[in-house]
Design an enzyme around this catalytic site. Structure first.
Site, PDB file in Angstrom:
ATOM      1  N   PHE A   1       0.840  -1.198   0.000  1.00  0.00           N
ATOM      2  CA  PHE A   1       0.000   0.000   0.000  1.00  0.00           C
ATOM      3  C   PHE A   1       0.874   1.246   0.000  1.00  0.00           C
ATOM      4  O   PHE A   1       2.053   1.204   0.357  1.00  0.00           O
ATOM      5  CB  PHE A   1      -0.942   0.012   1.208  1.00  0.00           C
ATOM      6  CG  PHE A   1      -0.240   0.114   2.541  1.00  0.00           C
ATOM      7  CD1 PHE A   1      -0.006   1.348   3.127  1.00  0.00           C
ATOM      8  CD2 PHE A   1       0.182  -1.025   3.210  1.00  0.00           C
ATOM      9  CE1 PHE A   1       0.636   1.452   4.350  1.00  0.00           C
ATOM     10  CE2 PHE A   1       0.827  -0.936   4.443  1.00  0.00           C
ATOM     11  CZ  PHE A   1       1.056   0.307   5.011  1.00  0.00           C
ATOM     12  N   CYS A   2       0.264   2.358  -0.421  1.00  0.00           N
ATOM     13  CA  CYS A   2       0.934   3.656  -0.407  1.00  0.00           C
ATOM     14  C   CYS A   2      -0.134   4.727  -0.240  1.00  0.00           C
ATOM     15  O   CYS A   2      -1.303   4.420  -0.008  1.00  0.00           O
ATOM     16  CB  CYS A   2       1.761   3.863  -1.666  1.00  0.00           C
ATOM     17  SG  CYS A   2       0.817   3.738  -3.196  1.00  0.00           S
ATOM     18  N   THR A   3       0.229   5.979  -0.363  1.00  0.00           N
ATOM     19  CA  THR A   3      -0.694   7.067  -0.049  1.00  0.00           C
ATOM     20  C   THR A   3      -1.908   7.104  -0.973  1.00  0.00           C
ATOM     21  O   THR A   3      -3.047   7.099  -0.522  1.00  0.00           O
ATOM     22  CB  THR A   3       0.039   8.424  -0.114  1.00  0.00           C
ATOM     23  OG1 THR A   3       1.194   8.367   0.713  1.00  0.00           O
ATOM     24  CG2 THR A   3      -0.877   9.544   0.387  1.00  0.00           C
TER      25      THR A   3
ATOM     26  N   ILE B   1      -4.139   4.708   0.780  1.00  0.00           N
ATOM     27  CA  ILE B   1      -4.567   5.045   2.137  1.00  0.00           C
ATOM     28  C   ILE B   1      -5.680   6.082   2.122  1.00  0.00           C
ATOM     29  O   ILE B   1      -6.638   6.005   2.890  1.00  0.00           O
ATOM     30  CB  ILE B   1      -3.370   5.578   2.956  1.00  0.00           C
ATOM     31  CG1 ILE B   1      -2.253   4.543   3.013  1.00  0.00           C
ATOM     32  CG2 ILE B   1      -3.808   5.961   4.366  1.00  0.00           C
ATOM     33  CD1 ILE B   1      -0.906   5.115   3.396  1.00  0.00           C
TER      34      ILE B   1
END
Length: 280
Positions: free
Chosen positions: A182-184, A211
């Site tokens: 996952f990332c922003t 996110i």
């Protein structure tokens, strides 16, 4: 005489990206920048032959007009976006840049050919609760420190290009059968999951919308997110309500989000350094 009070203005903050072939970046860029300036929309949009990536702020109507303009461009009609809010502009300039690539993992990968399996935010908790799943935070160390998902592995990287080396040293496709990343906003995972599949990892998943989309859709009482989400603008961090965090501040020395815990550390000198700054 009635006293007039100024109504507070709420600015929309929108992040978006899409990997798709764009063959007219040099002509699209100036028209997009002029449209932003005409509508008091601030932020940065990157254009490359492989796609578009942007974070912008402005009034709701102005933001919608810019998104409409982008979606009218060939190949971008289904561009998705993540929206949060702030009391003021969170960027101080309007920039549209043409780059060789949107983001680099240090090796050639093409997310339009192969990419990990998208996981809807509503299904994310169940996935990362599986004990057989390795959960990797693909962001930089200071982003991880501000907040992350329960059980996430911190690669301890300072830039995205360092992620492949971390994976090579710590994970084996023959042993680690399920990997979630996952990332922003999702863009880093497009390339990281694509790269993971090319390395032989078979079951690779990533959080669709990142996110920001998770915080937008998942109720706080059901959330497995801890802390703030670090964002690259004047808010520094947003909380689970996608409002500017009261905790987060920039460290002028190294850029880390200064949570209460960091500001209480003995190494912290207001306006100068924190415990993550290198020894001078």
């Amino acid at each position: 005489m009635t006293e007039l009070t100024e109504n507070p203005t709420t600015y929309d903050v929108v992040a978006f990206y899409k990997f798709v072939e764009i063959d007219d970046c040099e002509t699209f860029a100036p028209s997009l920048k002029h449209a932003m300036l005409d509508r008091d929309v601030m932020g940065t949009i990157l254009l490359a032959e492989e796609g578009i990536n942007g974070s912008i702020s402005g009034s709701e109507s102005s933001i919608n007009q810019i998104l409409e303009m982008i979606r009218s461009h060939p190949g971008l009609h289904d561009l998705e976006s993540k929206r949060s809010y702030a009391p003021t502009h969170v960027f101080n300039r309007a920039k549209v840049k043409v780059k060789p690539s949107l983001i680099s993992i240090g090796e050639d990968v093409d997310p339009t050919k192969v990419v990990g399996e998208y996981v809807d935010p509503k299904d994310w908790n169940a996935l990362i609760s599986d004990p057989d799943v390795v959960l990797i935070d693909t962001r930089n160390d200071y982003e991880y420190y501000a907040g992350t998902f329960e059980g996430a592995v911190d690669p301890k990287i300072t830039r995205f290009r360092e992620l492949p080396e971390f994976v090579h040293k710590n994970f084996d496709p023959k042993v680690h059968k399920k990997v979630a990343m996952f990332c922003t906003g999702g863009i880093r995972c497009e390339k990281s999951t694509s790269w993971m599949l090319e390395q032989g990892f078979e079951n690779v998943y990533h959080l669709q919308g990142g996110i920001l989309k998770y915080l937008e859709e998942i109720p706080k009482e059901e959330s497995m997110w801890n802390g703030d989400c670090y964002v690259f603008d004047e808010r520094v961090g947003v909380n689970h309500d996608l409002a500017p965090s009261e905790e987060a501040k920039f460290c002028p020395g190294c850029g880390h989000a200064l949570t209460t815990k960091l500001r209480c550390a003995p190494e912290y000198i207001p306006g100068k350094r924190c415990s993550f700054c290198p020894e001078s």
